[in-house]
Every structure is written in structure tokens, then in C-alpha cells.
Enzyme design. Structure first.
Site, mmCIF file in Angstrom:
data_model
loop_
_atom_site.group_PDB
_atom_site.id
_atom_site.type_symbol
_atom_site.label_atom_id
_atom_site.label_comp_id
_atom_site.label_asym_id
_atom_site.label_seq_id
_atom_site.Cartn_x
_atom_site.Cartn_y
_atom_site.Cartn_z
ATOM 1 N N ASP A 56 1.044 3.115 -2.942
ATOM 2 C CA ASP A 56 1.058 3.570 -4.237
ATOM 3 C C ASP A 56 1.781 4.696 -4.689
ATOM 4 O O ASP A 56 1.769 5.513 -3.871
ATOM 5 C CB ASP A 56 -0.633 3.469 -4.515
ATOM 6 C CG ASP A 56 -1.246 2.407 -4.420
ATOM 7 O OD1 ASP A 56 -0.758 1.316 -3.981
ATOM 8 O OD2 ASP A 56 -2.586 2.401 -4.573
ATOM 9 N N ASN A 108 0.817 -1.295 -0.151
ATOM 10 C CA ASN A 108 0.052 0.042 0.010
ATOM 11 C C ASN A 108 0.896 1.133 0.098
ATOM 12 O O ASN A 108 0.611 2.213 0.588
ATOM 13 C CB ASN A 108 -0.971 -0.107 1.271
ATOM 14 C CG ASN A 108 -2.439 -0.121 0.633
ATOM 15 O OD1 ASN A 108 -2.836 0.236 -0.495
ATOM 16 N ND2 ASN A 108 -3.195 -0.786 1.659
ATOM 17 N N GLY A 151 6.198 -0.875 -3.692
ATOM 18 C CA GLY A 151 5.732 -2.370 -3.440
ATOM 19 C C GLY A 151 4.179 -2.388 -3.681
ATOM 20 O O GLY A 151 3.333 -3.482 -3.505
ATOM 21 N N ASP A 152 3.632 -1.471 -4.585
ATOM 22 C CA ASP A 152 2.356 -1.511 -4.897
ATOM 23 C C ASP A 152 1.880 -0.638 -6.168
ATOM 24 O O ASP A 152 2.739 -0.615 -6.875
ATOM 25 C CB ASP A 152 1.317 -0.937 -3.829
ATOM 26 C CG ASP A 152 -0.025 -1.818 -3.465
ATOM 27 O OD1 ASP A 152 -0.641 -1.828 -4.433
ATOM 28 O OD2 ASP A 152 -0.133 -2.298 -2.351
ATOM 29 N N ASP A 153 0.696 -0.305 -6.414
ATOM 30 C CA ASP A 153 0.285 0.361 -7.561
ATOM 31 C C ASP A 153 1.039 1.372 -7.867
ATOM 32 O O ASP A 153 1.074 2.285 -7.064
ATOM 33 C CB ASP A 153 -1.167 0.232 -7.918
ATOM 34 C CG ASP A 153 -1.922 -0.701 -7.547
ATOM 35 O OD1 ASP A 153 -1.591 -2.033 -8.038
ATOM 36 O OD2 ASP A 153 -2.933 -0.605 -6.861
#
Length: 436
Positions: free
Chosen positions: A214, A212, A234-236
């Protein structure tokens, strides 16, 4: 003599009683110098914004190489002005304060630390790429073992803004999502560098737990441009949430994470989520030293049953994604390059797969062009649902995906992989040979 001494003491008393100005003002320009010694710089920054941030041609300058201590939430309202952040806004390490006092966001019980509101403004990091240090390592360690842990604040929340440009900014170690564009229109975000790196090996054996984090999420916003970004985390890198319309994403380089996300969508049964007129082009994705590349471009809607509560549960929402073009995507070592999943829930320990064909959320008029590179074919989404393909289109029986076109798709899989390459379930597809 006595009178002169009295006058002198009176003058000195007046000087000491009058506080030193929190910033230097020159016409419509205000320059803020940090207090140092761990003191909170928010009051001085807000005072400068009040003096120079609502004036035509106004400038608030936070010059390099200074570091400004952000120890409390702040809202900066800018109108017809420029905020120049040559230095760094360093968010304090007071987790208890941020959990209990950050602004609340009307989505998944989230929160934010710095709100920017207003119209016709510019936030510019300048040639030194000033910006934000979120002190994120504290948060990654604090939240280990859980992704949507309540209280992790978004450091930059563009809220109720119109005609704004944010450029040349670095966001290091964001506490949560780096940027949220919310209830805004005509916003340009250009030349951003976002880096979320976990150095605490107690969080995960590889030191790579940065869930989380992003890069930027859009929510209830229209006419948004996201260009020339470099993201490691580690996310979008980009996620389009409900009612994101007329979005342009171009020239983005991604190191680690799930990539470009349409969603999640349909989480709330009383809301309609619309994502329409989106272009994503010229994107390069590859793993980083701390995080694999889970996916390149993906679409996700919640199950059609309202099961559990947000942020990890929910579903039963309605809406559609329409008129999307994804082109010129380069993939390197991506587990699942392109996919649609209409069976989303984060209640992993419960049997949500029984609701996989219940979603009424619609995906239609999606067009994919010139996508190349290699997939790894190693992903399993939910127990019993293997989606390890180059392209996986798992659409709901209650809302089949329609008008999906693919052109110039060249995604290789490992030579040892002998399974299916393209999975189409309840999907109307042109340009690909589907296995079902």
C-alpha cells in the site's frame, strides 16, 4: 624534552580516546554524513535527532547524494524541528533481524521499522526527493505465495504525532505498506512518489507479485491530508482503516492495484471501526506494466461472524462509514470501478460465502460525482459471486447501505459485455438504475 614528549603523547591519547563526532553541529543544525562500508548509520542519526530534533527551529540534515544504512529499528522523536532527507535511507537486507525485532503494530499482527513521533515537525525530501529504499525485492521474493506474511515491516510509521508535515519524499521498494499514519492528528503528506516493482520472475510469471505494498494507510487518526501522490505498486494507494476521521485525499495518480480502499473494516469483534468525513477527489487510476487495475474506489467490511484469526481471518466487528464524497475520478481499464463488499475474508479456500449477509457494519451517506472512464467487467470476488459490473453495491441484509447518491457517472464497459451494469443489493441508491 621528556616532559614535552609526555605531554604530546598524552594529548594524542586523548584525541584517539575521544570519538569523532557523529555529525557536524552548527547552532541548532546537525548534519549527518554516512559512515559507509555497510556500517549502521542509525546511532548517528539518532544522536543528531537528540541534539537538534527537540529544539525550536532545529534541523537534522541528511544531504544528497548520500545513502544511509538503516540496520536496526529506530524511533525519531521530533518537536518544533525539521528533518531534511536529501539522501536515501537504505534498509538492510537482514530479514531475520526485521522479522524478530521490528516494532509491533496493533493491527493484523503487523510491524514497522521506523517510527516517527512528536509534534510540530517537518520531514522534507527537498528538491531531490530524498527518502527511503526499503530493499523490497528481498521481501517480495521471501513472501511469495502469501500476502500477509508475518514480519514484513512498514518503513515509515507516523505514530502518536500531532501537527506534522511530510513532503517531497520518495519511497522505493517498500517492504510492506510504505506509510502508516497511526494514532495521530493534523498530519499532511504532500508530494510523495511510491514505487514497488517486482523484478523477480520466479515470484510470478509476469513478475508482478507486489501484494500488500500500500501507499499509505490511516488508522486511529484524525485530520489527515494526502495530496499530490504518484503511486505504482500492487495494492491500495490509500486505505482508510478503523477510526480514520476527517481525511482529505486529492490529486493522486495510480498505476496498478486496487486503488482507493475504505477498509478493511469490522475485522475484530471487540472493536468499533469508524470512518467519517472523508473526501477523495481528482484521482486517476490505470494499470501498470506489472499489475492490472483491479478497482477504482471500493469499500470492504468483514463478514459478521468471527471466522478464523487475523490477519487473514476474523470478522464480526461493528461500526460505520459515513459522510464520504468521491468526485472527479478518471478510470482506465479498471476491472471493477466502484464497489461495496460486505462479505470480506481472506480465507479463500473455505466456504465463507455462507456468511455473506451476516455483517452489521454500516455504510451510509456516500456520494459519488463525476466518475468517468472504462471498466473491464472481468472480476469474480468469491466462487459463485460474480461482481463484474460498472458499479456493484453488495450490502448486507443485516445492515443495508443507505443514502448512496451518484451524479455524472459515465463508466463504459466492453461492447461484448451483455450483462448487468449496476448491481444493488440491500442498498438505497439515487442517481443510478439498479439491477438486482
Amino acid at each position: 624534552m621528556k616532559s614535552s614528549a609526555s605531554s604530546l603523547f598524552a594529548f594524542l591519547g586523548l584525541c584517539f580516546a575521544t570519538s569523532i563526532p557523529p555529525f557536524e553541529k552548527n547552532g541548532t543544525s546537525c548534519t549527518v554524513v554516512p559512515l559507509g562500508n555497510g556500517q549502521d548509520d542509525v546511532p548517528n542519526i539518532l544522536a543528531a535527532v537528540n541534539q537538534c530534533g527537540q529544539t525550536a527551529g532545529g534541523r537534522i540534515v541528511l544531504p544528497a547524494p548520500y545513502t544511509y544504512r538503516i540496520s536496526q529499528r529506530m524511533t525519531t522523536h521530533l518537536a518544533n524541528s525539521t528533518l531534511e532527507i536529501g539522501g536515501t535511507l537504505l534498509f538492510s537486507d537482514n530479514i531475520d533481524y526485521w522479522v524478530n525485532h521490528s516494532y509491533r503494530v496493533d493491527f493484523q499482527n503487523q510491524s514497522s521499522a521506523w517510527r516517527v513521533t512528536g509534534h510540530d515537525y517537518v520531514i522534507d525530501g527537498g528538491p531531490h526527493r530524498g527518502g527511503i529504499d526499503g530493499n523490497g525485492q528481498l521481501w517480495y521474493t521471501w513472501a511469495k505465495g502469501g500476502s500477509n506474511v508475518f514480519g514484513r515491516p512498514i518503513p515509515l510509521h507516523v505514530f502518536q504525532s500531532t501537527r506534522a508535515t511530510l513532503r517531497n519524499l520518495s519511497i522505493r521498494q517498500p517492504q510492506f505498506w510504505a506509510v502508516l499514519v497511526d494514532s495521530s492528528s493534523q498530519i499532511a503528506l504532500d508530494q510523495f512518489n511510491v514505487n514497488a516493482t517486482n523484478h523477480d520472475f520466479s515470484v510470478s510469471p509476469e513478475g508482478g507479485w507486489v501484494q500488500n505494498t500500500d501507499g499509505v494507510d490511516t488508522y486511529r487518526s484524525d485530520y489527515i491530508s494526502i495530496t499530490n501522490w504518484v503511486y505504482q505498486g500492487g495494492d491500495d494507494v490509500v486505505a482508510f482503516k478503523g477510526n480514520s476521521t476527517n481525511i482529505h485525499v486529492e490529486n493522486v495518480t495510480v498505476y496498478g492495484g486496487p486503488g482507493i480502499a475504505f477498509g478493511s473494516l469490522g475485522q475484530y469483534p471487540d472493536r468499533t471501526d469508524i470512518v467519517v468525513n472523508v473526501t477523495v477527489k481528482n484521482v486517476v487510476v490505470q494499470p501498470s506494466s506489472q499489475r492490472v487495475m483491479n478497482s477504482g474506489v471500493y469499500f470492504k467490511s468483514w463478514i459478521g461472524v468471527n471466522y478464523g484469526v487475523p490477519p487473514n481471518g476474523g470478522g464480526g466487528g461493528h461500526g460505520h462509514v459515513r459522510n464520504v464524497t468521491v468526485e472527479n475520478i478518471q478510470l482506465k481499464d479498471v476491472q471493477l470501478p466502484v464497489y461495496i463488499d460486505t462479505c470480506l475474508s481472506y480465507l479463500f479456500n473455505e466456504n465463507v460465502t455462507q456468511y455473506c449477509d451476516t455483517s452489521t457494519y454500516e455504510f451510509e451517506n456516500l456520494h459519488f460525482k463525476n466518475i468517468s472512464g472504462n471498466g473491464l467487467a472481468t472480476v469474480t470476488d468469491y466462487p459463485g459471486r460474480n461482481i463484474s459490473f460498472a458499479v456493484s453495491l453488495l450490502c448486507s441484509e443485516k445492515a443495508p447501505c443507505t443514502d448512496l447518491t451518484f451524479q455524472d457517472i459515465n463508466i463504459t464497459l466492453p461492447a461484448t459485455y451483455t450483462g448487468e451494469r449496476v448491481l444493488c443489493q440491500n442498498a438505497e441508491v439515487k442517481g443510478l438504475q439498479c439491477n438486482s
